[in-house]
Write a protein that holds these residues in place. Structure first.
Motif, PDB file in Angstrom:
ATOM      1  N   GLY A  64       0.788  -1.220   0.000  1.00 24.83           N
ATOM      2  CA  GLY A  64       0.000   0.000   0.000  1.00 24.83           C
ATOM      3  C   GLY A  64       0.821   1.272   0.000  1.00 24.83           C
ATOM      4  N   ARG A  65       2.106   1.149   0.287  1.00 26.45           N
ATOM      5  CA  ARG A  65       2.975   2.337   0.251  1.00 26.45           C
ATOM      6  C   ARG A  65       3.951   2.210  -0.921  1.00 26.45           C
ATOM      7  N   ARG A  66       4.951   1.347  -0.786  1.00 28.99           N
ATOM      8  CA  ARG A  66       5.906   1.165  -1.886  1.00 28.99           C
ATOM      9  C   ARG A  66       5.633  -0.094  -2.692  1.00 28.99           C
ATOM     10  N   LEU A  67       4.710  -0.920  -2.248  1.00 26.35           N
ATOM     11  CA  LEU A  67       4.426  -2.196  -2.916  1.00 26.35           C
ATOM     12  C   LEU A  67       2.937  -2.328  -3.167  1.00 26.35           C
ATOM     13  N   ARG A  68       2.574  -2.574  -4.427  1.00 25.86           N
ATOM     14  CA  ARG A  68       1.166  -2.715  -4.798  1.00 25.86           C
ATOM     15  C   ARG A  68       1.020  -3.856  -5.804  1.00 25.86           C
ATOM     16  N   PRO A  69      -0.062  -4.624  -5.703  1.00 24.28           N
ATOM     17  CA  PRO A  69      -0.343  -5.655  -6.700  1.00 24.28           C
ATOM     18  C   PRO A  69      -1.310  -5.144  -7.756  1.00 24.28           C
ATOM     19  N   PHE A  70      -1.304  -5.784  -8.924  1.00 25.04           N
ATOM     20  CA  PHE A  70      -2.393  -5.577  -9.879  1.00 25.04           C
ATOM     21  C   PHE A  70      -2.954  -6.936 -10.264  1.00 25.04           C
ATOM     22  N   ARG A  71      -4.205  -6.949 -10.722  1.00 25.56           N
ATOM     23  CA  ARG A  71      -4.867  -8.208 -11.026  1.00 25.56           C
ATOM     24  C   ARG A  71      -4.109  -8.949 -12.124  1.00 25.56           C
ATOM     25  N   HIS A  72      -4.107 -10.262 -12.002  1.00 27.01           N
ATOM     26  CA  HIS A  72      -3.310 -11.115 -12.877  1.00 27.01           C
ATOM     27  C   HIS A  72      -3.616 -10.866 -14.350  1.00 27.01           C
ATOM     28  N   ASN A  73      -2.557 -10.531 -15.109  1.00 28.55           N
ATOM     29  CA  ASN A  73      -2.644 -10.356 -16.564  1.00 28.55           C
ATOM     30  C   ASN A  73      -3.708  -9.335 -16.978  1.00 28.55           C
ATOM     31  N   ASP A  74      -3.883  -8.271 -16.172  1.00 29.39           N
ATOM     32  CA  ASP A  74      -4.967  -7.320 -16.407  1.00 29.39           C
ATOM     33  C   ASP A  74      -4.395  -5.918 -16.643  1.00 29.39           C
ATOM     34  N   PRO A  75      -4.242  -5.488 -17.898  1.00 29.13           N
ATOM     35  CA  PRO A  75      -3.705  -4.150 -18.176  1.00 29.13           C
ATOM     36  C   PRO A  75      -4.542  -3.032 -17.560  1.00 29.13           C
ATOM     37  N   ALA A  76      -5.871  -3.178 -17.537  1.00 25.13           N
ATOM     38  CA  ALA A  76      -6.723  -2.140 -16.953  1.00 25.13           C
ATOM     39  C   ALA A  76      -6.442  -1.978 -15.468  1.00 25.13           C
ATOM     40  N   SER A  77      -6.234  -3.088 -14.779  1.00 25.08           N
ATOM     41  CA  SER A  77      -5.903  -3.022 -13.357  1.00 25.08           C
ATOM     42  C   SER A  77      -4.549  -2.353 -13.158  1.00 25.08           C
ATOM     43  N   LEU A  78      -3.571  -2.682 -14.006  1.00 26.43           N
ATOM     44  CA  LEU A  78      -2.264  -2.040 -13.914  1.00 26.43           C
ATOM     45  C   LEU A  78      -2.394  -0.538 -14.140  1.00 26.43           C
ATOM     46  N   ALA A 125       1.273 -13.861 -20.317  1.00 30.20           N
ATOM     47  CA  ALA A 125       0.919 -12.459 -20.089  1.00 30.20           C
ATOM     48  C   ALA A 125       0.628 -11.754 -21.407  1.00 30.20           C
ATOM     49  N   PRO A 126      -0.287 -10.773 -21.409  1.00 22.53           N
ATOM     50  CA  PRO A 126      -0.454  -9.890 -22.566  1.00 22.53           C
ATOM     51  C   PRO A 126       0.697  -8.882 -22.563  1.00 22.53           C
ATOM     52  N   ILE A 127       1.872  -9.348 -22.952  1.00 20.32           N
ATOM     53  CA  ILE A 127       3.111  -8.601 -22.738  1.00 20.32           C
ATOM     54  C   ILE A 127       3.046  -7.205 -23.358  1.00 20.32           C
ATOM     55  N   GLY A 128       2.628  -7.130 -24.624  1.00 14.72           N
ATOM     56  CA  GLY A 128       2.581  -5.842 -25.298  1.00 14.72           C
ATOM     57  C   GLY A 128       1.640  -4.870 -24.624  1.00 14.72           C
ATOM     58  N   GLU A 129       0.470  -5.331 -24.214  1.00 10.86           N
ATOM     59  CA  GLU A 129      -0.503  -4.440 -23.570  1.00 10.86           C
ATOM     60  C   GLU A 129       0.009  -3.936 -22.226  1.00 10.86           C
ATOM     61  N   LEU A 130       0.649  -4.810 -21.457  1.00 10.46           N
ATOM     62  CA  LEU A 130       1.198  -4.390 -20.170  1.00 10.46           C
ATOM     63  C   LEU A 130       2.338  -3.389 -20.361  1.00 10.46           C
ATOM     64  N   LEU A 131       3.170  -3.616 -21.373  1.00  9.02           N
ATOM     65  CA  LEU A 131       4.258  -2.679 -21.639  1.00  9.02           C
ATOM     66  C   LEU A 131       3.724  -1.340 -22.143  1.00  9.02           C
ATOM     67  N   VAL A 150       1.078   0.101 -21.080  1.00  9.31           N
ATOM     68  CA  VAL A 150       0.684   0.819 -19.861  1.00  9.31           C
ATOM     69  C   VAL A 150       1.925   1.361 -19.156  1.00  9.31           C
ATOM     70  N   CYS A 151       2.968   0.527 -19.058  1.00  6.68           N
ATOM     71  CA  CYS A 151       4.202   0.982 -18.427  1.00  6.68           C
ATOM     72  C   CYS A 151       4.756   2.214 -19.133  1.00  6.68           C
ATOM     73  N   GLU A 152       4.783   2.166 -20.448  1.00  2.85           N
ATOM     74  CA  GLU A 152       5.362   3.268 -21.219  1.00  2.85           C
ATOM     75  C   GLU A 152       4.541   4.547 -21.072  1.00  2.85           C
ATOM     76  N   ARG A 153       3.218   4.427 -21.025  1.00  2.00           N
ATOM     77  CA  ARG A 153       2.380   5.622 -20.846  1.00  2.00           C
ATOM     78  C   ARG A 153       2.644   6.308 -19.515  1.00  2.00           C
ATOM     79  N   HIS A 154       2.978   5.518 -18.522  1.00  2.00           N
ATOM     80  CA  HIS A 154       3.157   6.078 -17.179  1.00  2.00           C
ATOM     81  C   HIS A 154       4.625   6.256 -16.810  1.00  2.00           C
ATOM     82  N   GLY A 155       5.534   5.994 -17.742  1.00  2.00           N
ATOM     83  CA  GLY A 155       6.956   6.179 -17.457  1.00  2.00           C
ATOM     84  C   GLY A 155       7.495   5.212 -16.422  1.00  2.00           C
ATOM     85  N   ALA A 156       6.897   4.019 -16.329  1.00  2.00           N
ATOM     86  CA  ALA A 156       7.335   3.012 -15.362  1.00  2.00           C
ATOM     87  C   ALA A 156       8.383   2.097 -15.986  1.00  2.00           C
TER      88      ALA A 156
END
Length: 405
Positions: free
Chosen positions: A160-174, A201-207, A209-215
């Motif tokens: 909840g502070r530095r560590l958070r989960p997202f739903r399995h293989n779910d780009p919307a959750s990420l 994993a939906p690798i491209g979709e997850l990436l 999301v990462c790229e949009r948010h600079g993660a």
């Protein structure tokens, strides 16, 4: 009664394990392969993650002998104290050619690679005055089903502070988890192929999301490395996207069939991982002949794609056999064939029933999977004979009728 008996619960664990017929690791004699000798009993082996069975081939055995003759049996120390052995360097360069990354660093196991990555990306280190690394403000966002080693490595970061989960293989959750972290240091961690259910994993979709948010993205490719990725193979688009990941971790214990793991990524962070990971600086690396052989096998699997293609064809035929008796694996399409049982007690009894009939079948119960999410995790070995597979399918059909799972 000693202090351990009085203050700790190991004695209770032993008694309960015996009562629940929890199985202890057997003693293995001889070589690991499609068949195995466990506690003196020969078993058809569905547990081996060395599924291509390359180490039984004379050419691969010769690689190991060559590596031993030229480089000896030991690294002599850690990379920072003793230096990087030539076969490790060549193996890492081969990994860079495969992944398209600038630099790679190898570890004694994939687990140590994962732990070392988190340690380097999540902590502070003051090397000397004016020379510091400050990453204790970094956030980690993990797929909920990420490997135990990743959750173990991040457990001190506080949920909840530095560590958070997202739903399995779910780009919307990420997307939802990353939105409040805009502008902060953030690392997103997920796997390419998940070992329990074989999901991809939906690798491209997850990436995306990462790229949009600079993660920063870190993909654990332990189970998919050199199995998927060719345009003619399943999941071609997913694995084509993998080259966009910032960091890729691979294990050599699956397709390559040897011990060790590595991380490939940008030049500067990978150089820093020599010290910052801890799991490189404070332990010896894999043996030189293992690194030498791993490099040779990696090239072999690229130069002779029919090795993996033929294996995947056999996996599909085996999947059809399992489906034909009403034991359809999870609908993932990978070589990890997980047959749901969904009852921990029945799964444990199945393990013993299979042993009695001459089959070593891994049963995943908690904590490998959620409570009452038990499954049979079958890995076809390239060396399995038609008779061995047919006999297993007949036995599985019999036990399915008996236990009604």
């Amino acid at each position: 009664m000693n202090a351990l008996d009085e203050k700790w619960s190991f004695d209770d664990y032993r008694r309960r394990s015996a009562a629940e017929r929890m199985f202890a690791p057997p003693i293995v004699d001889g070589r690991i392969g499609p068949a195995i000798i466990c506690d003196g009993q020969e078993l058809v082996n569905f547990a081996s993650i060395n599924f291509l069975d390359l180490q039984s081939k004379p050419g691969v055995l010769r690689y190991f002998s060559e590596g031993t003759e030229e480089y000896g049996m030991t690294t002599g120390g850690s990379r920072m104290t003793q230096g990087i052995c030539r076969p490790h360097l060549e193996m890492e360069r081969e990994l860079c050619r495969i992944t398209g990354k600038e630099r790679a660093i190898s570890f004694a196991s994939g687990l140590l690679a994962n732990i070392g990555f988190v340690h380097a990306m999540a902590g502070d280190m003051r090397i000397r005055e004016g020379w510091e690394i400050r990453n204790s403000d970094a956030n980690f966002v993990l797929d909920r089903d990420s490997h135990w080693s990743l959750w173990k490595a991040t457990e001190s970061l506080q949920h909840g502070r530095r560590l958070r989960p997202f739903r399995h293989n779910d780009p919307a959750s990420l997307e939802k988890v990353l939105a409040p972290l805009a502008g902060e240091k953030t690392v997103v961690v997920f796997e390419s192929v998940y070992s329990a259910d074989g999901g991809v994993a939906p690798i491209g979709e997850l990436l995306d999301v990462c790229e949009r948010h600079g993660a920063v993205s870190y993909v654990d490719d332990a189970n998919g490395f050199l199995v998927y990725g060719g345009k003619h193979r399943p999941f071609a688009s997913e694995f084509a996207a993998l080259r966009r990941a910032d960091f890729v971790m691979v294990s050599f214990s699956k397709s390559v069939g040897l011990e060790g793991g590595a991380i490939a990524g940008p030049e500067d962070p990978i150089r820093a991982f020599e010290v910052l990971s801890g799991t490189s600086m404070f332990t010896a690396a894999i043996q030189p002949p293992t690194a030498y052989t791993a490099g040779k096998v990696m090239r072999l699997l690229q130069e002779v794609p029919g090795i993996v293609d033929g294996y995947l064809d056999r996996v599909e035929r085996f999947r059809e056999q399992l489906t034909g008796i009403g034991c359809a694996p999870h609908d993932t399409g990978t070589y990890l064939l997980s047959v749901p049982v969904n009852d921990d007690e029945v799964a444990t009894r199945l393990h013993h029933e299979f042993l009695a009939r001459g089959y070593l079948v891994p049963v995943f119960c908690y904590p490998a999977v959620p409570h009452d999410g038990a499954l049979l995790r079958l890995i076809l070995n390239a060396g399995h004979s038609r008779e061995q597979l047919d006999g297993f399918v007949e036995t599985l059909a019999e036990l399915k009728r008996k236990f009604r799972f």
